[in-house]
Design an enzyme around this catalytic site. Sequence first.
Site, PDB file in Angstrom:
ATOM      1  N   GLY A  93       3.243  -0.509 -55.306  1.00  0.00           N
ATOM      2  CA  GLY A  93       2.647   0.056 -53.956  1.00  0.00           C
ATOM      3  C   GLY A  93       2.650  -1.046 -52.831  1.00  0.00           C
ATOM      4  N   GLU A 142       7.532  -5.728 -54.210  1.00  0.00           N
ATOM      5  CA  GLU A 142       8.628  -5.660 -54.957  1.00  0.00           C
ATOM      6  C   GLU A 142       8.578  -6.185 -56.243  1.00  0.00           C
ATOM      7  OE1 GLU A 142      13.439  -4.532 -53.908  1.00  0.00           O
ATOM      8  OE2 GLU A 142      12.205  -5.480 -52.644  1.00  0.00           O
ATOM      9  N   ASP A 169      -6.948   2.844 -61.194  1.00  0.00           N
ATOM     10  CA  ASP A 169      -5.666   3.704 -61.002  1.00  0.00           C
ATOM     11  C   ASP A 169      -4.893   3.811 -61.909  1.00  0.00           C
ATOM     12  OD1 ASP A 169      -3.933   4.322 -59.038  1.00  0.00           O
ATOM     13  OD2 ASP A 169      -2.925   2.630 -58.687  1.00  0.00           O
TER      14      ASP A 169
END
Length: 553
Positions: free
Chosen positions: A48, A51, A178
């Site tokens: 998010g 990388e 999350d």
Amino acid sequence: MAGRVKKAAPKRKAAGYKMPAPIPTGEVIKDNIFKKEWRIGPSIGVGGFGEIYSACDHTSKAKGSDYPYAIKIEPHENGPLFVEINFYLRNANKDDIAKFMQSKKLTSLGMPTYFGKGTHESKGVTYRYLVMERFGKDVWSLFTEAGKSFQPATVFQLGLQMLDVLEYIHSRGYVHADLKGANMLLGLKKAKNQVYLVDFGLATRLKEDQPFTPDPKSAHNGTIEYTSRDAHLGEPTMRGDLEILGYNMLQWLTGELPWEKSLKQPKTVQSMKEAFMKNVRSSIKDSNVPEALIKFFEYINTMKPKEVPDYKKCRKLFEDYLKTEGKTRNSTLEFSPMKAKSPGKARSPTKAARSRVIAEDSDGSDEESEEPLKVTKQNGEAPKKRGRKPKVVDADTENEVPEKEKVKVTKKIVKRKSSEPAVLVKVKKTKLNPVATPPAKDNHSNIATQTSIEKLRYSPRVNSSRHVSFDSPISEIVGENHKDSRSINSSGDIFDDSFTIKEVKVKKPRRKLLSNEEVVVKRVVRKKVTAVKKPGRSWKDTPTVVNGRSPPK
């Protein structure tokens, strides 16, 4: 004077975070804290906020999938990786994880460890990085590959593994906030049956001493389809982590969540979740959702915002369900689609029902049976299949007989004893007319229906009235004493016409004779027979019987 070189500006995401520019493969990252050097490998994903690259020790010769580590890289000014690094520093210690596993009698735990961290500069841009263990596929990829449907046993196995990780995180004073399939990764090599929870960029420290106070600035944080009701208000909680886990499990079972079509409107999603949780039992209309998950949601509704979850109770709900499926928490994870349960299993027709076929329709229609009938001609050859495809009169698809299955037709019609409907099939009535032997051509003997004696007398090979049989010993000499008495193996009628006996005087060579007596020797000399053309025989001259009937005169 040369112009000033501009730095490569990273791309900025919609949320305000910058995405890092690609880092070339083979670049070496130095870790000043752990005194190690890491070599960057191929990219394995984009998170998010940054990388993720494969990596290995600079001294090793890793290639392809042999890279044992993963390096998460973000621009230094981003915040999520900073939060995650600090979480790993405080909670990912190997000794602390081992103590927790020992206290809970666990053989494995889906809590990842880290191997290095620091900053790195590439092309004038400063990055922050974190070195972790490399994992396999994520659960979301497996979910989409399986057609967005997991088997219930797999769903509850994943739920148990995530409960263990959440209990460890909560015991350290944090919430994850999350949970989702993209953040659950399968282990490699020996840990293929263990799922690891990663991406702690939204991990929040619990405010244990403060009351539950909504924060509008942090409202709707997380992945919107799984965000808990507390997180929608801006205050992540432990019960919120359980709620997020429940939403994931519901999606793995049913394929989608009720509010997935309104994800662009966070407040609408929030109100739909509130309505769903008020009456979970009536909101879940899918019959494939087990009772254990409904009770799990109902338990979450009984919790207070700051209450510590009863992990034992939740585990028991999941484990009891797995027992009914013949599974345990340590069973092999199977990421295959969920088997759809049909309301009633259609019974296949029994042998007796399949064999009851009406052989002939009353109107004598020209339609054939669905199954091949055993019909043969009088000469033993099977007739060729002709006619149209089978047409079933009774439209009963459940008891339809498969095409490949052969049906034996019996002459007797047995009364039905089964309650199943019989298959009514129209069968073509095959009539076989006797075929007469065709007339022979001129000068041609019909040998198809001749007996062995007739074949001998009327052979087409020699156009004469007589023919020498191969079973006759022509070497036998017929003498004077054999005119009336003949051998069994001789053929007198052949020798009478075809051969003649001549008396020839033969003078012996001049030798010293004992006497002047002359000897008469009889020789067998072949007689020249002139072939006489006779008119060809008609098939009417032969007493032939064809198919039990004589030919017409």
